[in-house]
Write a protein that holds these residues in place. Structure first.
Motif, short mmCIF file in Angstrom:
data_model
loop_
_atom_site.label_atom_id
_atom_site.label_comp_id
_atom_site.label_asym_id
_atom_site.label_seq_id
_atom_site.Cartn_x
_atom_site.Cartn_y
_atom_site.Cartn_z
N VAL A 104 38.01 -20.53 54.47
CA VAL A 104 37.12 -19.61 55.19
C VAL A 104 35.92 -20.34 55.78
CG1 VAL A 104 35.52 -17.68 54.87
CG2 VAL A 104 37.83 -17.54 53.95
N SER A 105 35.36 -21.31 55.04
CA SER A 105 34.15 -21.98 55.49
C SER A 105 34.37 -22.85 56.72
CB SER A 105 33.56 -22.84 54.35
OG SER A 105 34.44 -23.89 54.02
N THR A 106 35.62 -23.22 57.00
CA THR A 106 35.90 -24.05 58.17
C THR A 106 36.26 -23.22 59.41
OG1 THR A 106 38.22 -24.27 57.47
CG2 THR A 106 36.70 -25.99 56.77
N ASN A 107 36.26 -21.90 59.24
CA ASN A 107 36.58 -21.02 60.36
C ASN A 107 35.49 -19.97 60.50
OD1 ASN A 107 37.78 -18.61 61.77
ND2 ASN A 107 39.57 -19.96 61.88
N ALA A 108 34.74 -20.05 61.58
CA ALA A 108 33.60 -19.17 61.77
C ALA A 108 34.01 -17.69 61.80
CB ALA A 108 32.85 -19.53 63.05
N THR A 109 35.16 -17.41 62.40
CA THR A 109 35.63 -16.02 62.48
C THR A 109 35.93 -15.46 61.10
OG1 THR A 109 36.61 -16.45 64.65
CG2 THR A 109 37.33 -14.47 63.48
N PHE A 110 36.70 -16.23 60.31
CA PHE A 110 37.02 -15.79 58.95
C PHE A 110 35.76 -15.66 58.11
CE2 PHE A 110 41.62 -17.58 58.93
CZ PHE A 110 42.03 -16.46 59.62
N TYR A 111 34.86 -16.63 58.27
CA TYR A 111 33.64 -16.61 57.45
C TYR A 111 32.80 -15.38 57.77
CZ TYR A 111 29.47 -18.18 55.01
OH TYR A 111 28.41 -18.27 54.14
N GLY A 112 32.72 -15.04 59.06
CA GLY A 112 31.95 -13.86 59.44
C GLY A 112 32.54 -12.57 58.91
N VAL A 113 33.87 -12.53 58.80
CA VAL A 113 34.54 -11.31 58.32
C VAL A 113 34.55 -11.24 56.80
CG1 VAL A 113 36.75 -10.08 58.23
CG2 VAL A 113 35.98 -11.14 60.37
N LEU A 114 34.85 -12.38 56.15
CA LEU A 114 35.05 -12.37 54.71
C LEU A 114 33.83 -12.84 53.92
CD1 LEU A 114 38.67 -13.84 54.57
CD2 LEU A 114 38.00 -11.44 54.47
N GLY A 115 33.31 -14.02 54.26
CA GLY A 115 32.24 -14.61 53.45
C GLY A 115 32.82 -15.26 52.21
N ASN A 116 31.98 -16.03 51.50
CA ASN A 116 32.46 -16.77 50.34
C ASN A 116 32.96 -15.88 49.22
OD1 ASN A 116 31.93 -19.26 51.50
ND2 ASN A 116 29.86 -19.37 50.69
N THR A 117 32.27 -14.77 48.99
CA THR A 117 32.61 -13.93 47.84
C THR A 117 33.98 -13.31 47.99
OG1 THR A 117 30.27 -13.41 47.53
CG2 THR A 117 31.86 -11.99 46.42
N VAL A 118 34.26 -12.70 49.14
CA VAL A 118 35.57 -12.08 49.36
C VAL A 118 36.66 -13.14 49.40
CG1 VAL A 118 36.94 -10.67 50.94
CG2 VAL A 118 34.52 -10.16 50.60
N ALA A 119 36.36 -14.30 50.00
CA ALA A 119 37.34 -15.39 50.04
C ALA A 119 37.68 -15.85 48.62
CB ALA A 119 36.80 -16.55 50.85
N ALA A 120 36.65 -16.01 47.79
CA ALA A 120 36.88 -16.42 46.40
C ALA A 120 37.70 -15.39 45.66
CB ALA A 120 35.54 -16.65 45.70
N LEU A 121 37.45 -14.12 45.93
CA LEU A 121 38.21 -13.06 45.28
C LEU A 121 39.69 -13.13 45.68
CD1 LEU A 121 38.20 -10.50 43.54
CD2 LEU A 121 37.68 -9.19 45.59
N ILE A 122 39.95 -13.36 46.97
CA ILE A 122 41.34 -13.47 47.44
C ILE A 122 42.03 -14.67 46.81
CG2 ILE A 122 42.78 -13.89 49.48
CD1 ILE A 122 40.64 -12.31 51.10
#
Length: 327
Positions: A104-122
């Motif tokens: 997520v951190s390498t993709n601005a679109t994903f980061y804007g939608v998910l963020g670290n917390t949601v990404a970590a949860l997934i």
């Protein structure tokens, strides 16, 4: 009741309180104890009080909460799998969350939608499902070695993939935080997240502790007492997923806390998980608070990765446990 439990509880509380106090006082700049108390109860807008209230205090509280959550998660996992070397980082759950954060951190679109917390949860959800598939087997068919090898393979694969992604996107330095762990970015938002999500999971885990205790005695004993061990493993690992996710979203991948602390607590108070789990939370908090202090002070003003200190303690214990393990 084991007479050691209240004594250990008092010791654990004192260690955590002392650690948080020391963590707010020491650092690149030493701050007096009176200033620390004033920043909490009589706040004024000056540099020292801002440093305590907005940086050091939330960092210390975050390290205490993450340490407690990881240690309790390790105790829960060891209880339901009856495996003394099971813990979130060994079984790949925290590394799965780290890989998701890296993607997520390498993709601005994903980061804007998910963020670290949601990404970590997934990521924790994905790796948690894999752990669940291995641990849902009956105890008579479940080999500790197979569970350990599967977890180690997952851990290595997830971290390797995260490293490759970081290298391809020139984000290696940034990702090193997630791989080695640390609390440089911890603030009050992370504290709120840990208190809400972690707090709910810890309460539910304590409600489940009696059944985890029965499952830890063996498959036949659990069934004989009317407990479905497969169902308890399922609910336990479902609880572990958000616990691992909020820990990784706050502090990155910190290994061995969930291995070290429950192992020592069981040696002292026995295998009653109704006592092991809360005591693991207390001493996990103490371990990570003091490890974070060491990480800031050993090479001041630079920070040493906090994972180095937990690994220095955890690796010898891990090797000793593996040597005792019988397939």
């Amino acid at each position: 009741m084991n007479k050691r439990i209240p004594i250990l509880s008092i010791i654990g509380i004192l260690l955590v309180a002392a650690g948080i106090l020391v963590a707010t006082c020491v650092g690149a700049k030493t701050i007096s104890l009176s200033t620390v108390f004033d920043s909490i109860f009589h706040f004024e807008d000056n540099l020292d009080m801002q440093l305590v209230r907005n940086a050091r205090l939330p960092r210390a509280v975050s390290s205490a909460l993450v340490g407690g959550i990881l240690a309790m998660a390790g105790a829960m996992m060891q209880g339901v799998t009856r495996n003394p070397i099971a813990e979130p980082s060994v079984m790949g759950m925290t590394q799965g969350a780290t890989l998701a954060v890296a993607i997520v951190s390498t993709n601005a679109t994903f980061y804007g939608v998910l963020g670290n917390t949601v990404a970590a949860l997934i990521g924790a959800l994905f790796s948690g499902i894999l752990v669940l598939l291995f641990s849902m087997q009956k105890a008579s068919n479940m080999s500790m070695s197979r569970l350990l090898l599967a977890g180690t393979a997952m851990s290595t694969f997830f971290i390797s993939m995260a490293s490759v992604i970081a290298m391809l996107n020139n984000r290696s330095q940034e990702l090193s935080f997630w791989i080695t762990g640390g609390f440089r970015t911890a603030g009050w938002n992370q504290v709120k997240l840990l208190l809400i999500v972690g707090g709910i999971c810890v309460i539910l885990a304590m409600i489940l502790s009696h059944k985890i205790n029965i499952v830890s005695l063996g498959e036949e004993v659990a069934i004989g007492l009317g407990i479905n061990p497969v169902k308890i493993r399922f609910f336990t690992i479902i609880l572990l997923i958000p616990m691992c996710a909020v820990s990784v979203a706050t502090a990155g991948n910190i290994a061995f806390v969930g291995l070290i602390v429950p192992h020592i607590i069981r040696r002292v108070v026995g295998i009653d998980y109704r006592a092991v789990m809360p005591l693991s939370f207390l001493f996990g908090s103490a371990l990570l608070v003091w490890s974070d202090i060491a990480a800031r002070m050993v090479n001041a003003p630079y920070e040493t990765p906090i994972g180095l200190f937990t690994a220095m303690i955890g690796v010898p214990i891990f090797i000793a446990l593996v040597r005792k393990e019988r397939s």
